[in-house]
Design a protein around this motif. Structure first.
Motif, PDB file in Angstrom:
ATOM      1  N   HIS A  42      10.554   3.399   2.663  1.00  0.00           N
ATOM      2  CA  HIS A  42      10.726   3.894   1.297  1.00  0.00           C
ATOM      3  C   HIS A  42      10.852   2.758   0.281  1.00  0.00           C
ATOM      4  CE1 HIS A  42      11.683   7.877   3.129  1.00  0.00           C
ATOM      5  NE2 HIS A  42      11.088   8.291   1.998  1.00  0.00           N
ATOM      6  N   SER A  43      11.283   1.591   0.771  1.00  0.00           N
ATOM      7  CA  SER A  43      11.410   0.437  -0.143  1.00  0.00           C
ATOM      8  C   SER A  43      10.088  -0.294  -0.301  1.00  0.00           C
ATOM      9  CB  SER A  43      12.484  -0.517   0.390  1.00  0.00           C
ATOM     10  OG  SER A  43      12.026  -1.166   1.568  1.00  0.00           O
ATOM     11  N   GLY A  44       9.041   0.210   0.409  1.00  0.00           N
ATOM     12  CA  GLY A  44       7.711  -0.375   0.262  1.00  0.00           C
ATOM     13  C   GLY A  44       7.425  -1.555   1.158  1.00  0.00           C
ATOM     14  N   VAL A  45       8.290  -1.800   2.181  1.00  0.00           N
ATOM     15  CA  VAL A  45       8.086  -2.913   3.112  1.00  0.00           C
ATOM     16  C   VAL A  45       7.403  -2.398   4.381  1.00  0.00           C
ATOM     17  CG1 VAL A  45       9.192  -4.732   4.475  1.00  0.00           C
ATOM     18  CG2 VAL A  45      10.101  -4.112   2.214  1.00  0.00           C
ATOM     19  N   HIS A  46       6.339  -3.049   4.835  1.00  0.00           N
ATOM     20  CA  HIS A  46       5.619  -2.688   6.052  1.00  0.00           C
ATOM     21  C   HIS A  46       6.136  -3.512   7.237  1.00  0.00           C
ATOM     22  CE1 HIS A  46       2.866  -0.198   3.841  1.00  0.00           C
ATOM     23  NE2 HIS A  46       2.496  -1.214   3.047  1.00  0.00           N
ATOM     24  N   GLY A  47       6.125  -2.895   8.407  1.00  0.00           N
ATOM     25  CA  GLY A  47       6.567  -3.599   9.604  1.00  0.00           C
ATOM     26  C   GLY A  47       5.502  -4.544  10.122  1.00  0.00           C
ATOM     27  N   ASN A  48       5.890  -5.380  11.098  1.00  0.00           N
ATOM     28  CA  ASN A  48       4.942  -6.303  11.729  1.00  0.00           C
ATOM     29  C   ASN A  48       4.988  -6.125  13.256  1.00  0.00           C
ATOM     30  OD1 ASN A  48       7.353  -7.490  12.454  1.00  0.00           O
ATOM     31  ND2 ASN A  48       7.087  -9.339  11.212  1.00  0.00           N
ATOM     32  N   ASN A  49       4.399  -7.068  13.975  1.00  0.00           N
ATOM     33  CA  ASN A  49       4.338  -6.937  15.440  1.00  0.00           C
ATOM     34  C   ASN A  49       5.692  -7.148  16.113  1.00  0.00           C
ATOM     35  OD1 ASN A  49       4.526  -9.649  14.923  1.00  0.00           O
ATOM     36  ND2 ASN A  49       2.925 -10.256  16.375  1.00  0.00           N
TER      37      ASN A  49
END
Length: 619
Positions: A42-49
């Motif tokens: 919701h804060s606009g941060v995408h996850g990574n590996n």
């Protein structure tokens, strides 16, 4: 303040989110992990590996396939299809959520695989008991140059935990040979434990013990596996011997060890041993574990100490249905049906609702008591609570009505059962047998095997032979005794042999019965001489009766039954001197003749009538 917090949340970098997700996952707060990710998204941060393997691990532990599929979508959208770490986590997630086909699809589409990836897919098949696929994948992995690790074999060996066929036993031994060749049997304790667990599952404790004795380092699981394996095959002495060694090694004891030890006490039935184990349970503070409390009740009832069993039951603050059922069963199986029924009446006044096992036990008590009225009340309760479709209850109703003399009602219950299993058929066949309705029993057995295609076992054959015996159907009895062995490979048990002797004895074929007994193992002869002696008395054959009495006195010197039967035979033939001599032998040997007793139900109340005592004790 809330605006400031929101602003900070928006500016929080990915590595801080990952730290929070890692900490919550590593501490087992899997739902919290998913909530953190939701806030992060919701804060606009995408996850990574680094993010998604942790999220998929949380889904796997929660068995949440819905969240797992959502994260799979995110992985595809963000382009992690070629990340071996992320893809392996997907395989593991689908496996733990019991979607093995989906796990295989992900695995097959992986451009690069690691040994961990192969292990995850092998584990997926093994956990689903698809051992042929697991072994096939193991071979493919080896051919492609990925050397299996201890974890690979732990997964495969663990897969045998719910299997017991001879085919899988041979596969397991092949895996053991493979481990010996690779020289990794003892590289990890978990691998040796899994190997022992596999052998224990197949009841091959000699092989399990070889592995155990060669281990340099043993964990609590090592000891528990071996103790549990010995208990499983009925070798309680070896189990307790190993436990004594375990204590000398100063290994911590957990409640699983006590579950096995208590089960061993239930097998042995020795009070002193049981009380010693109970003392250890109290010393280690495990007495309030539900499973242990219930087993302790069963343990003391098996040792013949209902007082101790009831004391434990009364001390349980929050009683579960298992607690009630254990105590009710203790009374019922120890010859105290009145107490069993009283406790059941007390239970239904609480918030606890009986299950099928409880009702089956109570119906067994009604059968032992001969209380038709109480049995009918239980049946009404069954219908009111929607339990009439449970086969365990249906089978117990058939048995209860049969023992209470209502064969018609027993048949009505039998006809109501839709998908009859072997137990239901056996119960009805046995009902006909004890009522002397041999032809009905045989016809029902024929219908079971030919029309319904149910394969008979040793128990139903006991009922068939009993039916033939009580109805004098000698030819049929001999035919079924042979077919049991020739057609189905069922070795005659003590019950089968005594039925055969009783069958031959009732129709006066004493010489044939004698030949049959002499061809039986000594352990079986001890039981077979009893119906033979009764048959000798029935037909007035003193010579053979005296032979049977001598044999019984040699095999069971502490039993007065053979002397009583012989004395009654002499009395029936007017041989008073010989009869007096037999009764004198009972007194001279210090033997005690048990009083005969019967129960009768009058106006809904049961009464016991004991021979040799004019009083009637109301139950």
């Amino acid at each position: 303040m809330s605006l400031l917090s929101s602003s900070l949340a928006i500016r929080r970098p990915l590595y801080l989110w990952n730290l929070m997700i890692r900490d919550s996952t590593n501490h087992g707060f899997f739902t919290q992990t998913l909530n953190i990710y939701s806030s992060m998204a919701h804060s606009g941060v995408h996850g990574n590996n680094f993010t998604y393997p942790l999220l998929l691990k949380a889904c796997a532990n929660l068995a949440s396939i819905q969240h797992g599929i959502v994260f799979h979508g995110h992985v595809l959208k963000l382009g992690f299809q070629e990340d071996t770490f992320v893809q392996t986590a997907l395989v593991d997630m689908y496996s733990k959520c019991f979607h093995v086909a989906s796990a295989r699809l992900v695995f097959d589409e992986m451009p690069k695989r690691s040994v961990i990836s192969w292990n995850a897919m092998v584990s997926a098949y093994a956990c689903g008991s698809s051992m042929d696929q697991a072994l096939s994948l193991l071979k493919e992995m080896w051919v492609l140059g990925f050397e299996p690790t201890a974890s690979t074999f732990v997964s495969i060996l663990s897969g045998y935990s719910n299997l017991d066929s001879f085919k899988f036993h041979l596969q397991g031994k092949s895996i053991h040979c493979c481990l010996i060749k690779l020289g990794i049997v003892y590289t990890e304790v978990s691998l040796a434990n899994s190997l022992m667990g596999m052998y224990a599952q197949f009841c091959i404790m000699d092989e399990a013990r070889k592995v155990f004795d060669l281990m340099d380092e043993k964990s609590i699981i090592s000891w528990t596996t071996m103790i549990g394996g010995y208990v499983k095959i009925g070798h309680a002495v070896e189990a307790f011997g190993l436990f004594n060694q375990m204590q000398r090694q100063i290994v911590g004891i957990d409640f699983v060890v006590f579950l096995n030890l208590i089960s061993g006490c239930i097998q042995v039935g020795e009070f002193l041993l049981a009380s010693s184990v109970h003392s250890l349970v109290l010393k280690c503070g495990c007495e309030e574990v539900d499973s242990i409390e219930n087993l302790l009740i069963t343990m003391y009832t098996k040792c013949g100490n209902l007082t101790f069993a009831r004391r434990i039951f009364d001390l349980i603050i929050v009683k579960t249905i298992l607690s009630w059922t254990s105590m009710i069963a203790g009374y019922a199986h120890s010859g105290h049906p009145v107490e069993a029924l009283d406790l059941f009446r007390r239970m239904v006044k609480t918030d606890i609702r009986p299950n099928g096992a409880t009702l089956a036990t109570v119906l067994s008590a009604c059968a032992d008591l001969g209380s038709l009225s109480m049995g009918q009340e239980i049946e009404e309760y069954v219908f009111l609570n929607g339990l009439e479709s449970e086969q365990q209850v249906q089978t117990s109703l058939i048995h209860m009505y049969s023992k209470c003399g209502s064969i018609k009602k027993a048949r009505e219950v039998f006809e109501r059962v839709r998908d009859k299993d072997l137990t239901v058929w056996t119960s009805m066949i046995n009902s006909y047998a004890i009522h002397g309705m041999g032809n009905d029993a045989i016809n029902l057995f024929h219908k079971m095997t030919t029309e319904d295609g149910i394969i008979p076992d040793a128990i139903v054959y006991t009922s068939v032979l009993l039916a033939c015996s009580h109805s004098g159907l000698v030819d049929d009895g001999l035919k079924y005794f042979k077919r049991m062995q020739n057609d189905f490979g069922i070795a005659p048990t003590v019950e089968h042999c005594t039925c055969l002797i009783d069958l031959l004895g009732r129709v006066g074929q004493l010489d044939l019965a004698l030949d049959a007994i002499q061809g039986m193992p000594l352990a079986v002869q001890a039981q077979a001489w009893v119906p033979f002696l009764s048959a000798c008395r029935l037909h007035g054959n003193v010579e053979l009766a005296e032979l049977a009495t001598v044999k019984l006195s040699e095999i069971s010197p502490g039993s007065s039954g053979s002397y009583v039967l012989m004395a009654n035979l002499y009395t029936s033939l007017g041989k008073w001197k010989e009869a007096h001599m037999m009764r004198s032998m009972i007194d001279g040997k210090g033997l005690v003749k048990e009083c005969g007793w019967s129960q009768v139900e009058v106006s809904g109340s049961s009464h016991a009538i004991t021979t040799g005592n004019r009083s009637q004790a109301g139950l």
